[in-house]
Write an enzyme that holds these catalytic residues in place. Structure first.
Site, PDB file in Angstrom:
ATOM      1  CG  HIS A  14      -2.063   0.997   1.074  1.00  0.00           C
ATOM      2  ND1 HIS A  14      -3.378   0.611   1.002  1.00  0.00           N
ATOM      3  CD2 HIS A  14      -2.070   2.345   0.967  1.00  0.00           C
ATOM      4  CE1 HIS A  14      -4.154   1.679   0.871  1.00  0.00           C
ATOM      5  NE2 HIS A  14      -3.363   2.749   0.843  1.00  0.00           N
ATOM      6  CG  HIS A  16      -1.554   6.021  -2.721  1.00  0.00           C
ATOM      7  ND1 HIS A  16      -2.539   5.633  -3.587  1.00  0.00           N
ATOM      8  CD2 HIS A  16      -1.991   5.696  -1.481  1.00  0.00           C
ATOM      9  CE1 HIS A  16      -3.545   5.114  -2.909  1.00  0.00           C
ATOM     10  NE2 HIS A  16      -3.235   5.138  -1.617  1.00  0.00           N
ATOM     11  CG  HIS A 200      -8.034   2.992  -0.988  1.00  0.00           C
ATOM     12  ND1 HIS A 200      -7.299   2.427  -2.011  1.00  0.00           N
ATOM     13  CD2 HIS A 200      -7.190   3.838  -0.335  1.00  0.00           C
ATOM     14  CE1 HIS A 200      -6.066   2.921  -1.969  1.00  0.00           C
ATOM     15  NE2 HIS A 200      -5.973   3.769  -0.967  1.00  0.00           N
ATOM     16  CD  GLU A 203      -7.818   5.753   6.114  1.00  0.00           C
ATOM     17  OE1 GLU A 203      -6.763   5.977   6.732  1.00  0.00           O
ATOM     18  OE2 GLU A 203      -7.978   6.071   4.931  1.00  0.00           O
ATOM     19  CG  ASP A 281      -2.096   5.710   2.692  1.00  0.00           C
ATOM     20  OD1 ASP A 281      -2.240   5.641   1.463  1.00  0.00           O
ATOM     21  OD2 ASP A 281      -3.012   6.057   3.452  1.00  0.00           O
ATOM     22  CG  ASP A 282      -0.472   8.962   0.398  1.00  0.00           C
ATOM     23  OD1 ASP A 282      -0.112   8.732  -0.778  1.00  0.00           O
ATOM     24  OD2 ASP A 282      -1.643   8.829   0.798  1.00  0.00           O
TER      25      ASP A 282
END
Length: 344
Positions: A14, A16, A200, A203, A281-282
């Site tokens: 995961h 991006h 996704h 969340e 994630d980011d």
């Protein structure tokens, strides 16, 4: 003593594309293009926002500001190369990086050359950095479901399991936008091509959203999915199906889903038998890369080295790596665990 988490073999499922960018790279690109970046992107503090539409809007505005600094094929290739280098340095033997080519099509001449550039860069980075970098093509909930079908057909043309190939099809952006059921056709196209379904869900919205994702998109993995822990029946369904949850503790806290690291239900999910793969994630916005997620599992949630090895195994089993790569990584994890067990 405890085992060195940077040497624990693992898969990163995961991450991006734009969010993987190094801060130094963003600053260099912005300076080159004469772009003034928002202070929140460059102040060195992890993002902290409420789990509201206003909070998400601010996150998206910052993400878009970073993405606006990516304006050439060379920029795209650099991001893939650096993401691979950073993950290799943290022990990843497999990286499945997610990209929505629509964002980069204007300067690449279309979505096809944008995808091909990322795939070629992934293949090159794999050779240069000693890990496998595969790609997930993702659609956005903020665009029309017909756009998702177009991306699914494009992704299907490059389907595979190895470095520089498309291994999955995703759906990202604000969970409160779009109708999940309307994206089912796109995911059917992807599944027929052998691609993993990796949307996704669960969340920002609760377990009811996980239910919608499961019902309409038949996920192999769910990006986040942490809110499934609030519904024992839903969680049991995911456990029975063997669905991997890509849990990203730092982003959950940064986006206000949980107040602090200890509130992320990582232990509850794992104890229930869920297959959990930690993700960053980011990192650009949340200031926390993959090893930091494992460190949080250790220091905040009390995971032992043996349990951390199990998380790494889950990441490999949840990946789309081929049998040879999977067997090698699992054997290397076993070796790490044995060394950790005998460490004084």
């Amino acid at each position: 003593m405890t085992g060195d988490l940077t040497t624990l073999p693992k898969a990163h499922l995961h991450l991006h594309f734009t969010g993987s960018m190094r801060l130094s790279t963003l600053q260099e690109l912005a300076a080159g293009y004469g772009v003034r970046l928002p202070a929140a992107l460059i102040d060195g503090d992890p993002l902290r926002l409420p789990a509201t539409e206003r909070g998400w809007f601010r996150f998206q505005r910052l993400y878009d500001a970073a993405r606006a600094c990516v304006r050439s094929e060379a920029d795209m290739r650099r991001i893939v190369d650096e993401a691979a280098a950073d993950d290799a340095a943290e022990g990843s033997g497999r990286l499945e990086i997610q990209v929505d080519p629509t964002s980069y099509a204007p300067f690449m001449g279309g979505i096809t050359p944008a995808v091909e550039a990322v795939l070629d860069a992934a293949s090159t980075a794999s050779r240069d950095h000693g890990l496998e970098v595969a790609v997930i093509v993702a659609a956005s909930r903020t665009r029309h479901p017909l756009d998702a079908r177009t991306l699914a057909r494009l992704a299907a043309q490059y389907a595979g399991e190895g470095a520089g190939e498309v291994v999955g099809f995703g759906l990202s952006n604000d969970e409160r936008r779009g109708d999940t059921a309307e994206f089912a056709h796109a995911f059917s196209i992807a599944r027929r091509a052998g691609l993993a379904s990796v949307p996704h869900g669960g969340e920002l919205l609760g377990p009811s959203h996980v239910h919608d994702v499961v019902a309409h998109l038949s996920p192999d993995r769910i990006g986040h999915g942490v809110r499934a822990g609030e519904d024992p029946q839903m969680l049991d369904r995911l456990v029975t199906a063997g669905t991997t949850l890509e849990v990203c503790p730092a982003s959950n806290v940064s986006l206000g889903v949980y107040r602090e690291d200890a509130d992320v239900p990582l232990r509850r999910l794992v104890d229930a038998g869920a297959r959990v793969a930690l993700g960053a994630d980011d990192p650009l916005l949340f200031g926390s890369r993959l090893v930091a997620q494992y460190e949080t599992a250790r220091s905040v949630h009390g995971f032992s080295d043996a349990e951390l090895a199990d998380l790494a195994r889950a990441s490999v089993r949840g990946s789309r790596a081929g049998p040879t790569t999977r067997a090698r990584l699992l054997a290397d994890i076993d070796a790490w665990a044995r060394q950790a067990e005998h460490r004084p």
